[in-house]
Design an enzyme around this catalytic site. Structure first.
Site, short mmCIF file in Angstrom:
data_model
loop_
_atom_site.label_atom_id
_atom_site.label_comp_id
_atom_site.label_asym_id
_atom_site.label_seq_id
_atom_site.Cartn_x
_atom_site.Cartn_y
_atom_site.Cartn_z
N GLU A 89 -18.84 9.47 31.14
CA GLU A 89 -18.66 8.76 32.42
C GLU A 89 -19.96 8.61 33.18
O GLU A 89 -20.36 9.50 33.93
CB GLU A 89 -17.62 9.51 33.29
CG GLU A 89 -17.41 8.81 34.63
CD GLU A 89 -16.34 9.46 35.50
OE1 GLU A 89 -15.71 10.45 35.08
OE2 GLU A 89 -16.14 8.98 36.63
N LYS A 145 -16.10 5.88 30.17
CA LYS A 145 -15.44 5.73 31.48
C LYS A 145 -16.45 5.20 32.48
O LYS A 145 -17.16 5.97 33.13
CB LYS A 145 -14.86 7.07 31.94
CG LYS A 145 -14.26 7.03 33.33
CD LYS A 145 -13.35 8.22 33.60
CE LYS A 145 -12.90 8.22 35.05
NZ LYS A 145 -11.83 9.17 35.33
P1 13P Z 1 -11.48 7.54 40.86
O1 13P Z 1 -10.57 6.64 40.04
O2 13P Z 1 -10.86 8.00 42.14
O3 13P Z 1 -12.86 6.98 41.00
O4 13P Z 1 -11.63 8.89 40.04
C1 13P Z 1 -11.83 8.82 38.70
C2 13P Z 1 -12.67 9.94 38.27
O5 13P Z 1 -12.30 10.73 37.43
C3 13P Z 1 -14.02 10.07 38.84
O6 13P Z 1 -14.76 10.99 38.10
#
Ligand code: 13P
Length: 336
Positions: free
Chosen positions: A176, A218
Site C-alpha cells: 500500500e 492497494k
Molecule cells: P480508508 O479506506 O479509510 O482510506 O482506509 C483504508 C486503509 O486501510 C488505509 O490504510
C-alpha cells in the site's frame, strides 16, 4: 500454483473486496470520538464483532478483513475468536504489520513507515493466529516541494523488504503506497506523483525477488487534492486511474484493491464503478475500504446495543454497493 498465488486470487474473487478494519488504537479512538463513544477494549471488540457477524455481507461481498494486532487476539463475549467468525463466513483474515509512518530524519513533513525489525518472527506468529495476508501502508504527501526522491525511495525499499518477508511466510502482502489526498494539488499532480511512486515500488519489488503473482496492490485512485476547488467527474478519475496503472503496474499482479482515502462513501463507490466500466484492464479492480465501508455503520451504531442491527445493515448495504461497483454494475438508484 503456489499457495500465495491462490490466496491473492481469492482476495479479489468476483464481486468481492476487502474490509479494512485495522485502525490503530489512535485512529479508532478518533473514529469513536466522532460518535462520543469511549474507545475501551470492549467497545472496540463489540463494534468490530458486529461487522464480522454481518453474515450477508461477509459471505457474499467481503473476501478478506484486515485486522489490528489487538483484534486478531480477541474473542467475543461468548468466547469465540473473532478470527474464527471471519473464517466461518469463508473470508480470509489479514493483519496490519507496519508500525506506522514515522518522521523521516532530516526531511520536512515527510514520513517513512517503520516495522521491519523483528517482522519475520511477528509474521510467523500472525500466521499461527490465522492470518493469510498482511498490510503495510507507506504514506506519500504532496506539497510545493514534496514528495522528495528520498521519501519515495525509502518507502519503496521498506515495502519491498516487507513483501519479501511476507511471501517467505506464505502470507500475501498487500502493498500500500498511499499518495494522500490532502492539499490543493491538481489531479495531474496526483497522476505524476502516483506514477513515480508506483514505478519505484515495482522496481524495488523486483529487486527483492517478490513474486508479483502473490501480492495485492492497494493504491489511491488518481484524484485532485481535497482542497482543490476544481472537482473532476468520476469518469475522468476512472480514466486517469486506469491510464496511470497501465503505465506502472505489471500484468501479473492479480488484483488492485483501492483505499478510499477520505472520499465519501458514495464517491468511493461511484469512482470504483466507473473504473470497472473501462474495458481491457489486465487486473481485478476492487476495494479495500476503511472509512468508505464503515462511516454509516459507525454513525448507526453510536455505541448502543439496540443499534447493532442498524449498524450491521448499514455495513451490509455499503459492502453490497461496492461489490456491484467492483463489477461495474452499480447505479445510484440501488442506493435506495
Ligand atoms: P480508508 O479506506 O479509510 O482510506 O482506509 C483504508 C486503509 O486501510 C488505509 O490504510
Amino acid at each position: 500454483m503456489t499457495n500465495i498465488n491462490e490466496i491473492a486470487k481469492q482476495m479479489v474473487a468476483d464481486g468481492k473486496g476487502i474490509l479494512a478494519a485495522d485502525e490503530s488504537s489512535g485512529t479508532i479512538k478518533k473514529r469513536f470520538d466522532g460518535i462520543n463513544v469511549d474507545s475501551s477494549e470492549e467497545n472496540r471488540m463489540n463494534y468490530r464483532r458486529i461487522l464480522l457477524e454481518s453474515k450477508e455481507a461477509m459471505e457474499n461481498y467481503i473476501s478478506g478483513v484486515i485486522l489490528f494486532d489487538e483484534t486478531i487476539r480477541q474473542s467475543n463475549s461468548a468466547g469465540e475468536k473473532l478470527v474464527d467468525i471471519i473464517k466461518k463466513s469463508g473470508t480470509l483474515p489479514g493483519i496490519k504489520v507496519d508500525m506506522g509512518a514515522k518522521s523521516l530524519a532530516k526531511m520536512q513533513d515527510e514520513t517513512v513507515t517503520e516495522g521491519l525489525d523483528g517482522l519475520r518472527e511477528r509474521l510467523q506468529e500472525y500466521s499461527e493466529l490465522g492470518a493469510k495476508f498482511a498490510k503495510w501502508r507507506a504514506v506519500i504527501s504532496i506539497s510545493e516541494k514534496n514528495p522528495s526522491h528520498l521519501c519515495i525511495d525509502a518507502n519503496a525499499h521498506a515495502l519491498a523488504r516487507y513483501a519479501a518477508l511476507c511471501q517467505e511466510s506464505e502470507i500475501v502482502p498487500i502493498v500500500e503506497p498511499e499518495v494522500l489526498m490532502d492539499g490543493s494539488h491538481s489531479i495531474q499532480k496526483c497522476y505524476d506523483v502516483t506514477k513515480k511512486t508506483l514505478l519505484k515500488v515495482f522496481d524495488n519489488l523486483l529487486l527483492h525477488n517478490v513474486d508479483l503473482k502473490g501480492i495485492c496492490l492497494k493504491p489511491n485512485m488518481i484524484i485532485g487534492g481535497s482542497e482543490n476547488s476544481q472537482r473532476s467527474t468520476s469518469k475522468e478519475i476512472a480514466q486517469m486511474t486506469v491510464d496511470c496503472f497501465k503505465e506502472c503496474v505489471p500484468e501479473e499482479v492479480p488484483g488492485i484493491v483501492f483505499l478510499s482515502g477520505g472520499q465519501s462513501e458514495i464517491e468511493a463507490t461511484e469512482n470504483l464503478n466507473e473504473i470497472n466500466k473501462i474495458e481491457n484492464t489486465p487486473w481485478k479492480l476492487s476495494f479495500s475500504y476503511g472509512r468508505a465501508l464503515q462511516s454509516s455503520a459507525l454513525k448507526a451504531w453510536q455505541g448502543k446495543l439496540e443499534n447493532e442491527d442498524l449498524c450491521s445493515k448499514a455495513f451490509t448495504h455499503r459492502a453490497k454497493m461496492n461489490s456491484l461497483a467492483s463489477e461495474g454494475s452499480w447505479s445510484n438508484q440501488q442506493e435506495g
